[in-house]
Design an enzyme around this catalytic site. Sequence first.
Site, PDB file in Angstrom:
ATOM      1  CD1 TRP A  20     -33.583 -24.190  11.161  1.00 19.06           C
ATOM      2  CD2 TRP A  20     -33.605 -26.134   9.971  1.00 19.06           C
ATOM      3  NE1 TRP A  20     -32.943 -23.951   9.773  1.00 19.06           N
ATOM      4  CE2 TRP A  20     -32.741 -25.090   9.189  1.00 19.06           C
ATOM      5  CE3 TRP A  20     -33.536 -27.439   9.504  1.00 19.06           C
ATOM      6  CZ2 TRP A  20     -32.244 -25.301   8.001  1.00 19.06           C
ATOM      7  CZ3 TRP A  20     -32.951 -27.909   8.204  1.00 19.06           C
ATOM      8  CH2 TRP A  20     -32.390 -26.641   7.569  1.00 19.06           C
ATOM      9  CG  ASN A  21     -29.218 -28.563  11.273  1.00 18.79           C
ATOM     10  OD1 ASN A  21     -29.207 -28.442  12.337  1.00 18.79           O
ATOM     11  ND2 ASN A  21     -28.204 -28.722  10.739  1.00 18.79           N
ATOM     12  CE  LYS A  53     -34.667 -18.722  19.864  1.00 21.19           C
ATOM     13  NZ  LYS A  53     -35.267 -19.378  18.698  1.00 21.19           N
ATOM     14  N   PRO A  54     -35.211 -23.047  21.693  1.00 20.85           N
ATOM     15  CG  PRO A  54     -36.999 -24.352  21.241  1.00 20.85           C
ATOM     16  CD  PRO A  54     -36.606 -23.481  22.064  1.00 20.85           C
ATOM     17  CB  ALA A  55     -34.654 -23.648  15.388  1.00 19.48           C
ATOM     18  N   GLY A  59     -25.751 -22.411  15.133  1.00 18.31           N
ATOM     19  CA  GLY A  59     -26.641 -21.953  14.073  1.00 18.31           C
ATOM     20  C   GLY A  59     -25.637 -21.322  13.053  1.00 18.31           C
ATOM     21  CB  SER A  60     -26.257 -18.741  10.308  1.00 19.36           C
ATOM     22  OG  SER A  60     -27.199 -17.845  11.082  1.00 19.36           O
ATOM     23  CG  LEU A  76     -20.707 -20.149  14.366  1.00 21.74           C
ATOM     24  CD1 LEU A  76     -19.780 -18.845  14.458  1.00 21.74           C
ATOM     25  CD2 LEU A  76     -21.939 -19.927  15.026  1.00 21.74           C
ATOM     26  CB  CYS A 124     -23.408 -27.731  10.247  1.00 20.00           C
ATOM     27  SG  CYS A 124     -23.060 -28.928  11.452  1.00 20.00           S
ATOM     28  CD  GLU A 136     -23.706 -23.785   6.100  1.00 22.95           C
ATOM     29  OE1 GLU A 136     -24.185 -22.787   6.619  1.00 22.95           O
ATOM     30  OE2 GLU A 136     -23.545 -24.839   6.928  1.00 22.95           O
TER      31      GLU A 136
HETATM   32  P1  NAD Z   1     -29.844 -19.458  12.568  1.00 27.91           P
HETATM   33  O1  NAD Z   1     -28.502 -18.764  12.836  1.00 27.91           O
HETATM   34  O2  NAD Z   1     -30.822 -18.810  11.374  1.00 27.91           O
HETATM   35  O3  NAD Z   1     -30.713 -19.945  13.759  1.00 27.91           O
HETATM   36  C1  NAD Z   1     -30.090 -20.511  14.813  1.00 27.91           C
HETATM   37  C2  NAD Z   1     -30.920 -20.063  16.097  1.00 27.91           C
HETATM   38  O4  NAD Z   1     -30.267 -18.797  16.235  1.00 27.91           O
HETATM   39  C3  NAD Z   1     -32.404 -20.407  16.119  1.00 27.91           C
HETATM   40  O5  NAD Z   1     -32.551 -20.716  17.355  1.00 27.91           O
HETATM   41  C4  NAD Z   1     -32.752 -18.718  15.824  1.00 27.91           C
HETATM   42  O6  NAD Z   1     -34.032 -18.595  16.197  1.00 27.91           O
HETATM   43  C5  NAD Z   1     -31.684 -18.093  16.534  1.00 27.91           C
HETATM   44  N1  NAD Z   1     -31.743 -16.667  16.120  1.00 27.91           N
HETATM   45  C6  NAD Z   1     -31.650 -16.320  14.646  1.00 27.91           C
HETATM   46  N2  NAD Z   1     -31.560 -14.689  14.831  1.00 27.91           N
HETATM   47  C7  NAD Z   1     -31.274 -14.372  15.932  1.00 27.91           C
HETATM   48  C8  NAD Z   1     -30.864 -13.214  16.454  1.00 27.91           C
HETATM   49  N3  NAD Z   1     -30.799 -12.141  15.755  1.00 27.91           N
HETATM   50  N4  NAD Z   1     -30.382 -13.125  17.792  1.00 27.91           N
HETATM   51  C9  NAD Z   1     -30.456 -14.178  18.564  1.00 27.91           C
HETATM   52  N5  NAD Z   1     -30.882 -15.570  18.105  1.00 27.91           N
HETATM   53  C10 NAD Z   1     -31.243 -15.442  16.760  1.00 27.91           C
HETATM   54  O7  NAD Z   1     -29.530 -21.024  11.832  1.00 27.91           O
HETATM   55  P2  NAD Z   1     -30.378 -21.989  11.413  1.00 27.91           P
HETATM   56  O8  NAD Z   1     -30.885 -21.787   9.924  1.00 27.91           O
HETATM   57  O9  NAD Z   1     -31.705 -22.374  12.363  1.00 27.91           O
HETATM   58  O10 NAD Z   1     -29.319 -23.138  11.255  1.00 27.91           O
HETATM   59  C11 NAD Z   1     -28.633 -23.505  10.188  1.00 27.91           C
HETATM   60  C12 NAD Z   1     -27.233 -23.011  10.223  1.00 27.91           C
HETATM   61  O11 NAD Z   1     -26.423 -23.784  11.719  1.00 27.91           O
HETATM   62  C13 NAD Z   1     -26.259 -23.437   9.286  1.00 27.91           C
HETATM   63  O12 NAD Z   1     -25.445 -22.515   8.986  1.00 27.91           O
HETATM   64  C14 NAD Z   1     -25.587 -24.730  10.053  1.00 27.91           C
HETATM   65  O13 NAD Z   1     -24.222 -24.785   9.171  1.00 27.91           O
HETATM   66  C15 NAD Z   1     -25.330 -24.297  11.143  1.00 27.91           C
HETATM   67  N6  NAD Z   1     -25.124 -25.478  12.102  1.00 27.91           N
HETATM   68  C16 NAD Z   1     -23.949 -25.616  12.874  1.00 27.91           C
HETATM   69  C17 NAD Z   1     -23.501 -26.752  13.270  1.00 27.91           C
HETATM   70  C18 NAD Z   1     -22.382 -27.119  14.179  1.00 27.91           C
HETATM   71  O14 NAD Z   1     -22.197 -27.783  14.991  1.00 27.91           O
HETATM   72  N7  NAD Z   1     -21.314 -26.037  13.831  1.00 27.91           N
HETATM   73  C19 NAD Z   1     -24.751 -27.656  13.432  1.00 27.91           C
HETATM   74  C20 NAD Z   1     -25.977 -27.612  13.059  1.00 27.91           C
HETATM   75  C21 NAD Z   1     -26.150 -26.354  12.186  1.00 27.91           C
END
Ligand code: NAD
Length: 496
Positions: free
Chosen positions: A162-163, A186-188, A242-243, A265, A298, A397
């Site tokens: 989402w960020n 699939k977006p956040a 994502g995370s 991540l 991130c 983080e």
């Molecule tokens: P998140 O992992 O909770 O969510 C990211 C995506 O994964 C969302 O679309 C979410 O719906 C999906 N998701 C969540 N649970 C899932 C599951 N069980 N199965 C499949 N998909 C699932 O992360 P967030 O809170 O949206 O984003 C923040 C994180 O992203 C932070 O850790 C940040 O550091 C990281 N990030 C990394 C980068 C990079 O380039 N390395 C860039 C931006 C953000």
Amino acid sequence: MTSTLTLTPARDDLIQSRNFIGGHWCEGADGRTFAVVDPADDSVIVPVVDSSGADAKAAVDAASAAFPAWRDAPARQRAQLIKRWHASIVEHQEDLARIISREQGKPLAEARGEVLYAASYVEWFAEEAVRAYGDVIPAPVDGRRMTVVKEPVGVVAAVTPWNFPAAMIARKIAPALAAGCTVVCKPAEDTPLTSLALLRLAQEAGLPAGTLNIVTASRETTPAVVGQWLKDPRVRKITFTGSTPVGKHLARESADTLKKLSLELGGNAPFIVFEDADLDAAVAGLMTAKFRNGGQTCVSPNRVFVHGAVHDAFVAKLAERMAKLTVGPATRPDALIGPMINARAVDKILRHIEDALDKGGRLVFGSTRGLGQLGPNFVSPALITGATTEMALAHEETFGPVVPVFRFGSEAEVIEIANATPYGLASYFYSNDIDRVWRVAAALESGIVAVNEGAFASEAAPFGGVKDSGYGREGSRYGLDEYMHTKYVCQGNLKR
Ligand code: NAD
């Protein structure tokens, strides 16, 4: 409570609330929806489709059917369509920025910047589409011609956070399309509207039906939607930002169909200020790197290490700059920090501050409580000195506007502590000693090292991490390879 989102009147169609599959905007198979909310006041902006596994499968059906024609289209033709998409994103910068600000909370000026940043990747990969070169290998034996060609991997599934609701999806979709892949995404759940608007513009740009498909899903149904893609052998690549726990889950669950993976991540970026640094430049760099998107990036410096000889001077200069940070909703023209994305994010930030103070940290600036008078998700920037490795903010983080300052004494000591994390996305350091610059850049365990610089991101450079920050690179000439595989063609003698 609901609220309206004002766009250029003729472009209300940029607010889409349905899935886009096979060239059509469609309701979900189950007819369910979920609300997208404004983090500034928790008001509902619009309900969008809460998809099911059936919708996810329909998206792959469409992407799979569209793949052969898109793969076989001349690279120049693909490039031209992607360029048209780029032009359309730039043309609609203001509307896209308003959507980003509204659903994600970042100040409007930053959101405008994000649109151009996203567009820069689209333009870059439109240009790279025509440069997917192979190789001719000098044969080590007689009678053979050995060539290497690059081919698109097939259907790509993109899952984004989402960020940066525009940039994260653009830098996945653009290289995938440029390589000749088709995409399901699939977006956040917090920020689907920006992605839907980007796909609307891609549709207008003339991308063939099925090349680009999107389904939206709530936090609850996301595992079923993405799970459908993980088990589908037609999906040949997962590209995820994502995370770290979710990234590892995707790696495990896609193992049975051995998909190619790119995982961008979490991070735990160190920001090191050596005794020979230009302190004003270091403070300016930290302000840029730390407070972009309210610290919800991130690559945000999560741990700030300052040499004892310059510690007090650095902290004083930083506190002075931080006192000028205005917090407020994106609609306030002077706001530099918007709301955090949701209540969970606020809880984590406040927990980190309290834990640091319990363990002996000193709050030089900020508050242990949220700024409830502004709205439910606002927090004050915070500056904490006396940070130690026992504190939660040294390991997790924080993802918010908190600066913990650690004091250090020697280069060897700070490199050891900076690297003492499972993460390795970005590192920053400030020094004017050229020998030290090369030595420390080599010693830091991260995919990106910023030296005397607080803003390094560029479509021309590879973005990605090592260790628990994942693998794969986005942007640059390396970014296209992530969506291609390498085919070796060995030709023996022809019968004459
Ligand atoms: P998140 O992992 O909770 O969510 C990211 C995506 O994964 C969302 O679309 C979410 O719906 C999906 N998701 C969540 N649970 C899932 C599951 N069980 N199965 C499949 N998909 C699932 O992360 P967030 O809170 O949206 O984003 C923040 C994180 O992203 C932070 O850790 C940040 O550091 C990281 N990030 C990394 C980068 C990079 O380039 N390395 C860039 C931006 C953000």
